[in-house]
Design a protein around this motif. Structure first.
Motif, mmCIF file in Angstrom:
data_model
loop_
_atom_site.group_PDB
_atom_site.id
_atom_site.type_symbol
_atom_site.label_atom_id
_atom_site.label_comp_id
_atom_site.label_asym_id
_atom_site.label_seq_id
_atom_site.Cartn_x
_atom_site.Cartn_y
_atom_site.Cartn_z
ATOM 1 N N ARG A 280 42.415 -6.345 47.993
ATOM 2 C CA ARG A 280 42.091 -5.015 47.466
ATOM 3 C C ARG A 280 40.952 -5.098 46.459
ATOM 4 O O ARG A 280 40.140 -4.190 46.338
ATOM 5 C CB ARG A 280 43.344 -4.428 46.809
ATOM 6 N N SER A 281 40.880 -6.234 45.766
ATOM 7 C CA SER A 281 39.817 -6.434 44.774
ATOM 8 C C SER A 281 38.543 -6.985 45.390
ATOM 9 O O SER A 281 37.593 -7.297 44.682
ATOM 10 C CB SER A 281 40.307 -7.390 43.676
ATOM 11 N N SER B 13 42.866 1.696 53.778
ATOM 12 C CA SER B 13 43.670 2.288 52.701
ATOM 13 C C SER B 13 44.176 1.241 51.714
ATOM 14 O O SER B 13 45.038 1.528 50.884
ATOM 15 C CB SER B 13 44.857 3.061 53.298
ATOM 16 N N HIS C 252 42.860 0.082 49.133
ATOM 17 C CA HIS C 252 42.611 0.432 47.723
ATOM 18 C C HIS C 252 43.766 1.224 47.107
ATOM 19 O O HIS C 252 43.904 1.276 45.891
ATOM 20 C CB HIS C 252 41.302 1.232 47.607
ATOM 21 N N ARG C 253 44.623 1.824 47.965
ATOM 22 C CA ARG C 253 45.775 2.581 47.453
ATOM 23 C C ARG C 253 47.053 1.735 47.408
ATOM 24 O O ARG C 253 48.062 2.170 46.872
ATOM 25 C CB ARG C 253 46.016 3.819 48.321
ATOM 26 N N GLU D 17 49.650 -0.742 46.095
ATOM 27 C CA GLU D 17 49.956 -1.228 44.746
ATOM 28 C C GLU D 17 51.020 -2.313 44.721
ATOM 29 O O GLU D 17 51.416 -2.767 43.656
ATOM 30 C CB GLU D 17 50.372 -0.053 43.855
#
Length: 200
Positions: free
Chosen positions: A27-28, A73, A75-76, A78
Motif C-alpha cells: 500500500r505504501s 483499492s 490504498h483503502r 487498513e
C-alpha cells in the motif's frame, strides 16, 4: 487440474500474517512487498474462483481480475481483516460480476460442443484427475451456502471464525453448514461407490 488441498492451519496462520504485512507495505508502494503478497495468496484465490465460478477455464482470468481490483483499492486496506479474507471478498465480487456479464452476453463457440472439445484435450491419465473431477461434481450438488462454507474452510483453509466474518453470519452457522455439507458429500460418495460397484 487445480489443486484443492489447503496448507496446514499453522502454516496458513503464518502466511496470513505475512500476507497482511506485505499488503500493508505494498500500500505504501513497496514493489517487493506487492510481489510477495500476490505469491502468498495467488493459489488460494485461484482455487476459490475456480470453485465459485464452476469454470476452471476462466479461473486464471478471474484471479487476475481479483488482484487488479485489490491493487486498485489497496490504498483503502487498513489490515482490520487478514489480507486473505479481504482478497477473497474481492474474488467473490469478481466472480459475481463475471457471471452477471455472461448471463447478459451469450457466447458463440466455433465448435458444435466446445465444452466436450476442451475436456477432450485435458490430461486424463494424471494421478488424482478423476478424483478431482468427482469432487467438483459432488460439490456442485451442495446448496450454495453449504458449498461456500465448505470451500472457505476445507479448501481455501479459513478458520470458522474467518469464514463467519467473510459471510457475515454467526460462527455456529458456518459450523452447521460445513457439517451438513460433509454429511451430504459422504452420502453422495457412498451412493456413487455403490452405483459403480453395481455397474462392475
Amino acid at each position: 487440474m487445480i489443486s484443492v488441498m489447503p496448507a496446514p492451519r499453522a502454516d496458513r496462520a503464518s502466511v496470513d500474517a505475512a500476507a497482511t504485512a506485505w499488503a500493508l507495505a505494498a500500500r505504501s508502494g513497496d514493489p517487493d512487498a506487492a510481489e510477495h503478497f500476490v505469491r502468498a495468496l495467488h493459489g488460494d484465490v485461484l482455487r476459490y474462483v475456480a470453485h465459485l465460478s464452476g469454470d476452471p477455464q476462466t479461473a486464471h482470468d478471474l484471479t487476475q481480475d481479483t488482484f487488479a481490483r485489490a491493487f486498485g483499492s489497496l490504498h483503502r486496506y487498513e489490515g482490520r481483516a487478514s489480507a486473505r479474507t479481504w482478497l477473497l471478498s474481492i474474488a467473490r465480487r469478481a466472480v459475481a460480476d463475471s457471471l452477471r456479464r455472461a448471463a447478459v452476453r451469450p457466447r458463440i463457440a466455433d465448435a458444435v460442443d466446445w465444452q466436450t472439445a476442451v475436456e477432450g484435450t485435458q490430461p486424463c491419465g494424471l494421478p488424482g484427475f478423476d478424483d478431482g473431477i468427482a469432487l467438483l461434481d459432488l460439490l456442485e450438488a451442495l446448496p450454495d451456502e453449504r458449498r461456500e462454507a465448505f470451500l472457505l474452510t476445507q479448501v481455501v483453509g479459513l478458520s470458522y471464525e474467518e469464514a463467519a466474518g467473510f459471510d457475515g453470519c454467526p460462527v455456529g452457522t458456518v459450523r452447521s453448514r460445513v457439517s451438513r455439507a460433509r454429511v451430504t458429500l459422504e452420502r453422495l460418495l457412498r451412493e456413487a461407490e455403490a452405483a459403480s460397484a453395481l455397474a462392475a
